[in-house]
Each structure stands twice: as structure tokens, then as C-alpha cells.
Design an enzyme around this catalytic site. Structure first.
Site, mmCIF file in Angstrom:
data_model
loop_
_atom_site.group_PDB
_atom_site.id
_atom_site.type_symbol
_atom_site.label_atom_id
_atom_site.label_comp_id
_atom_site.label_asym_id
_atom_site.label_seq_id
_atom_site.Cartn_x
_atom_site.Cartn_y
_atom_site.Cartn_z
ATOM 1 C CD GLU A 125 -12.024 47.612 25.806
ATOM 2 O OE1 GLU A 125 -10.852 47.808 26.169
ATOM 3 O OE2 GLU A 125 -12.806 48.526 25.516
ATOM 4 C CB CYS A 134 -8.483 50.802 26.861
ATOM 5 S SG CYS A 134 -9.112 52.490 26.675
ATOM 6 C CG ASN A 171 -9.019 52.002 21.462
ATOM 7 O OD1 ASN A 171 -10.084 51.852 20.880
ATOM 8 N ND2 ASN A 171 -8.943 52.390 22.718
ATOM 9 C CD GLU A 172 -11.051 56.542 23.774
ATOM 10 O OE1 GLU A 172 -12.288 56.566 23.598
ATOM 11 O OE2 GLU A 172 -10.547 56.280 24.887
#
Length: 659
Positions: free
Chosen positions: A49, A245, A376-377
Site C-alpha cells: 500500500e 485504505c 478493502n476493509e
């Protein structure tokens, strides 16, 4: 693979000198002919990331910050410079209607024929240059009518001493790219770049760029070689990109859009990095994304290091820790189409629109994409209906595609339980679990997957790292206690390889002068890099993951915390080895005897030890291998291995199996 220190150890001697205290001898039984599970080639991989300046200023080898003047303010990273009495002015020109993806350039106006006037660039916390390295400078320029401006470029240190220089004579009144190369005569940690204009007149400049010639595989405009080498040394099973993120964006306008990251560099739209001011303890307002490291580069990197690509796409939801914006379900089509087009880009023939574009970008052979992540999350009720729309569209067209689904930011609790139960009911392919917790949590949860449903979805331990202080604390350290606890926990991942198919530590990279989050796997400055103890744990598991899990038991139980010991065993059908991972997390030595059943052993074994007496010990740029693997050879007697294992150690035992 790095060269480990070699030392010979006589028959019957121990891994290292015995501690003053030692636990009573224990006998561990390994049934080397009883395959419990197959280890997937993707078992241990890399999570990338763009946080901590991992891309711009890190893996992407560009040395000029704000090369296209798209930061805010537009001259961030640049300062006016004069030499030998030169005078002039700089103006930022907006052309957003003509070039919305690259709306700014600068005009340098020189007022006299004497002296030099221009701009200096500070780089990403300075520009690291090496003695005798060749540097490639390029710029897209346009002369104004009746101007004959020449450009003089130079690298200089903090005292103004010139380290290397070159001249350019842009001659076209239309935009054209100009290139020149020159060498540095010294190694400097924090140099800067001067771009001077000479002769009266005016000239337009855009995409001011500087790269070292020696990038990974010496690709022009490529990746930083030492950082990629550390990834290649791990022989990872997969590369997850671009996050994290980053995928979600602070809001949907700043989400990651893969189509904007491919093609001509000057047409990739810059974007403010969502981590730039996320943490009050580390504000970084100059943190942007140039996308010079884009999806084509990610796919190429995965191919280079032998890893399966795992792209993660936005599912119509912004980061729920920030705005939590969502796209109405009846407006989700463009997001879904991005996913379908990405599969075509990666796998399509050259007769398809996106497969043809891949070929035009230099890779006619498909990348053989097999899996991707939806969101993603994410968590909560809003995620499920969007997920269902993506799953149906992708599976209808590409039924072979394995899809990764989020279980949220925590390894337990209401959010986790809701998604875990829901996705199991929906027969999801792969569930992505995240855990940033204390070292003790990792020790306590080494049995986490022992009782998971063997017929349910597979598990991706997508983000994890032991936190020495607390989640997102700026005081977290990559110390040996954290790495040792992760090593212990990973015996549980390996023991349950029929459930856990993938795992990756996170985050991957951090610039020592530009980080937002710690701990991190690999740290670097402008010239150097080092692997943390956590990195070496990951590397040892990845290099010696084997192909088949076999039972390793003490008193007929899995070894998961008894007397501070954690262990797992695999065989490797390719190398014909038995591989034992034995972690002593306690403060006293362990006398360990291994009885191997079902297979005969060769007369020697290889021992690799990672350890420190100091649980707070760390590696550093000046001492990069303070905690690193040490390799030895021991003699064996029959089908027994007898060892005395020091406290606070991870040990990998490799022994060849006889036919």
C-alpha cells in the site's frame, strides 16, 4: 536469497550455547508420511500500500517531487533559484479545460542573457545520489516564439557543491520530451536538483523528471532496485495491491481508479494521498500519488518476483473510518465495469479492447489473473448488497475468478461476526481477516484456525502485525518480541493450511523520514534499506513453506504454547525435505527431541536460527542484520533429532528425506 552465515556444528551439539536454565526434555512426534493438508503456493505473500511514502519517494524510483506541478500549492517542493546574477520569474499556468488530467505547467521567463534563473526541487525528503551512478533527466518543454532558452540541470548538495550536471537545448515551439544523462561524482544522502534557464526569453516546462539509470531490471523510469530485491528474496506467493485504505479513498472522489494509472505517464492524474494528514502525530501535506507506479507496473512487478497478482478494487464505498460515502446501488455499474475491464486487461486476448491495450503497453501475453478483492476493509449492512452485485457480474462472466471478501478491520466483535456469518452463508470464496494486536494476542491465538470449518470459505490473513505499544501508535517498534510472537502465530497458519491459503504482514514499506504508520516490514531512506526482524520471520516462512503439512505433536496434541513452544512441520515434495519450524517464546532453553516416523532421514540437517536475548532489540539502517538468520549444519543419528534451543528464538530445521 541472501547469503546466511555458515558454521559447522559437531554431532550432538546444540543450536547455540546452552542457557543457564533449561526445561526438561520433551519428545515431539512427527508423522512425516501422513499428509494433513496441502500448502498453497500463495501461502505467504506481500501486501503493498502507498503509505509511509512506499510508492512515490520509495519503490517508484522517481527522484523529483511534484514533477508535473499538480500538488497544492502547485510549486510545492520547488523553490526559485538564481545563479551568476540571473533574473526572471515563474508562473503556473492552468490548462484544465485542455488537459484535465494534467492541468498545470510552469513558464520560466528569463530577463537577461547573463546568468541563470530557474527552480530547485527538494526531492522526497532530499534526493539520494550515488557516486558514479548515471542519472537520466527528462522534461517536456515548449519554447516561446523568438526564445532560444537553454536548460542547465545539476545535482547539488546542501552546500551548493555541484555533484553532476548536463545541458539541454529545447528547440521546438510545440511540446516535446527532451532527455539527457549525467553522472554523480559523490554519494550524498540529501541532494537537490537545480533546473536553470539561460538566455532571455520564456519556456514552458512540464513533467520534470530524474531517475537513476540502475533501476530494477534497468527499466527506464522503473522501480528502486534494492527495495524490489528484498521482495524478490522472499519468493512471495502473491502480491496484493494497491492496498489498503488507498483503494477506498477518504471520499469516493479520491478513491483509487486503476484506469487512471496506466498508459502515458503525463496522462496519469495525480491525487492527494489519503494518508497525508490522517494522523495528527505525522501530518504529511506534501504526500501525493503520481501513479507512476500504476496497475501495469504492479502486474509486471508480480510477474518479475514470481507472485500471483491480487488487485483490490473499490466496491462503491469510501473509507468508513473517514466519510463512509457510498454509491447508490442503481449507480454502481461503472464500478462493476471497472472490475470486469480489469480482468479483460489482465487476461484478455489482444483481440479484446483491454487486452489489446495491455499489448500496446508492452505485454501481449496475459498476466493470468486468478483472484481479486471486492472492497478493502468494509463492514456493515451497506457492504453486502454491493458485494452481491459484484459477485454476480464477475462470476457470470469469469466463473474461475476467486474473489476476496472483507471481514472488516477487527478479528472479532460485532462487525466481524456479522460479516463472517453472512459470507459463510453466501458461500464466499476467500475471507480477508485483519489483526493488528499485541504480541500476547498473537501467542494466545495460535490455535485460532484449529476448529474452523474445513469445508467453508478459505482464509486470507490479509493484514497483520504485532503492535508493541498499541494500534497506530507512533511509538510502535519492529522489535524482536513482536516478530517472535508473529512467528509463533504463523505455526497456526501453517498447521491449518487447508483453511488458511494466504497471509501477509502489513504495512510493507516505510521511509524513515516520511512514515505515518508503524510498525512496518521494510524501512528505507534515500539510499539504504533494511529488513526488520518481522521481515526475516516472513522470509523464512515463505522460503520454507513446503508443499504438505504433516502432524507434529507433543503428548498427542498440536504444539501451540506448551511451555512457551510453538511448532509446525511440512514436507516439500520438490526438495524432498522435512521442514520443522520451532519457536521458543520462553525465557529458558528447551531440550527438544524429534522422533520422525514414516520416512527415513539423511545423516545431516540444516538449522536456521533467528533470535535475540533482548526482546526490545531492533534492526536499523546502520545495523541492518542485528537480528537475522544464522545457518548451521548438524549431524543426525537415525530418525531422531536432538536439540537444545535457546530462549526467544525461531528455528527452522531442514532435513533431507531418504528415498
Amino acid at each position: 536469497m541472501r547469503k546466511y552465515f555458515w558454521a559447522l556444528c559437531a554431532a550432538g551439539t546444540c543450536l547455540s550455547a546452552m542457557a543457564q536454565q533449561k526445561s526438561p526434555a520433551k519428545t515431539y512426534i512427527i508423522k512425516a508420511d501422513s499428509v494433513k493438508a496441502h500448502v498453497q503456493p500463495t501461502m505467504y505473500g506481500i501486501f503493498f500500500e502507498d503509505i509511509n511514502m512506499a510508492a512515490d519517494g520509495g519503490l517508484y524510483a522517481e527522484l523529483v517531487k511534484n514533477r508535473s506541478f499538480e500538488f497544492f500549492p502547485s510549486l510545492m517542493g520547488w523553490t526559485e533559484v538564481k545563479k551568476d546574477g540571473g533574473e526572471g520569474s515563474v508562473e503556473v499556468i492552468d490548462r484544465s479545460k485542455e488537459r484535465p488530467e494534467n492541468p498545470h505547467f510552469v513558464t520560466l521567463t528569463v530577463k537577461s542573457n547573463s546568468g541563470y534563473y530557474g527552480l530547485a526541487n527538494e526531492g522526497f525528503r532530499g534526493i539520494g545520489v550515488k557516486k558514479d551512478e548515471t542519472y537520466s533527466f527528462s522534461v517536456i518543454a515548449r519554447q516561446h516564439a523568438d526564445s532560444k532558452i537553454e536548460l542547465h540541470v545539476e545535482l547539488a548538495d546542501a552546500n551548493g557543491t555541484v555533484l553532476g550536471h548536463a545541458d539541454l537545448k529545447p528547440g521546438n515551439q510545440d511540446w516535446e520530451k527532451y532527455n539527457v544523462k549525467f553522472k554523480s561524482n559523490a554519494t550524498v544522502q540529501k541532494a537537490h536538483l537545480n533546473v536553470y534557464a539561460k538566455n532571455a526569453g520564456a519556456i514552458d516546462l512540464d513533467m520534470v523528471s530524474l531517475f537513476p539509470e540502475h533501476t530494477w531490471k534497468n527499466r527506464p523510469g522503473g522501480l528502486r532496485a534494492d527495495l524490489v530485491q528484498k521482495l524478490a528474496d522472499m519468493k512471495p506467493g502473491f502480491l496484493r495491491f494497491p492496498g489498503g485504505c488507498i483503494v477506498e479513498g477518504r471520499d469516493l472522489a479520491t478513491r483509487y481508479q486503476w484506469k487512471k494509472t496506466i498508459g502515458d505517464i503525463d496522462k496519469r492524474e495525480n491525487l492527494i494521498n489519503r494518508w497525508n494528514t490522517e494522523f495528527k502525530h505525522r501530518p504529511t501535506p506534501d504526500y501525493y500519488q503520481s501513479f507512476g507506479l500504476g496497475f501495469m507496473e504492479y502486474f509486471q512487478l508480480a510477474e518479475d518476483i514470481g507472485a500471483e497478482p491480487l488487485p483490490i478494487l473499490n466496491c462503491g464505498m469510501a473509507c468508513q473510518f473517514n466519510t463512509g460515502q457510498t454509491v447508490p446501488l442503481d449507480q454502481l455499474d461503472p464500478y462493476v465495469q471497472d472490475a470486469l475491464d480489469l480482468i479483460e486487461f489482465a487476461n484478455g486476448s489482444t483481440d479484446t479492447k483491454w487486452g489489446n491495450l495491455r499489448a500496446q503497453l508492452g505485454h501481449p501475453v496475459p498476466f493470468n489473473l486468478k483472484m481479486m478483492g471486492i472492497g478493502n476493509e468494509q463492514w456493515g449492512d451497506n457492504y453486502i448488497p454491493r458485494w452481491k452485485i459484484f459477485i454476480k457480474a464477475i462470476k457470470d462472466k469469469y466463473p474461475y475468478m476467486k474473489l476476496v471478501s472483507s471481514l472488516g478491520p477487527d478479528p472479532d466483535g460485532e462487525k466481524f461476526n456479522f460479516l463472517n456469518n453472512t459470507f459463510r452463508g453466501l458461500n464466499a470464496d476467500i475471507l480477508d481477516e485483519h489483526y493488528y494486536r499485541s504480541p500476547q494476542w498473537f501467542l494466545d491465538n495460535s490455535k485460532r484456525y484449529d476448529n474452523y470449518d474445513r469445508k467453508g470459505p478459505k482464509i486470507f490473513a490479509g493484514e497483520y502485525a504485532a503492535q508493541s505499544v498499541g494500534i497506530a501508535s507512533p511509538d510502535n517498534k519492529n522489535n524482536w518480541q513482536c516478530a517472535l510472537s508473529e512467528a509463533a502465530f504463523m505455526t497456526g497458519l501453517e498447521r491449518n493450511a487447508d483453511v488458511v491459503n494466504m497471509a501477509s504482514y502489513a504495512p510493507l514499506f516505510a521511509h524513515v523520514d516520511g512514515w505515518q504508520w508503524t510498525p512496518d516490514e521494510i524501512w528505507f531512506d534515500n539510499l539504504r534499506s533494511y529488513g526488520t526482524p518481522n521481515y526475516y520471520v516472513q522470509e523464512l516462512y515463505s522460503l520454507y513453506k513446503g508443499t504438505d503439512v504433516v502432524p507434529l505433536k507433543l503428548n498427542n496434541q498440536a504444539v501451540s504454547g506448551q511451555n512457551g513452544v510453538y511448532a509446525s512441520a511440512v514436507t516439500d515434495s520438490k526438495t524432498h525435505e522435512l521442514i520443522i519450524k520451532f519457536i521458543n517464546s520462553g525465557k529458558v532453553s528447551q531440550s527438544a527431541g524429534f522422533v520422525i516416523k514414516g520416512k527415513k532421514l539423511k545423516s545431516t540437517a540444516t538449522l536456521i536460527t533467528l533470535r535475540s536475548d533482548d526482546l526490545t532489540a531492533v534492526n536499523s539502517l546502520d545495523k541492518p542484520t542485528s537480528i537475522s538468520p544464522v545457518q548451521r549444519t548438524i549431524q543426525l543419528s537415525g530418525n531422531k533429532i536432538s536439540l537444545t534451543v535457546k530462549p526467544y528464538s525461531m528455528n527452522v530445521i531442514r532435513v533431507k528425506l531418504s528415498n
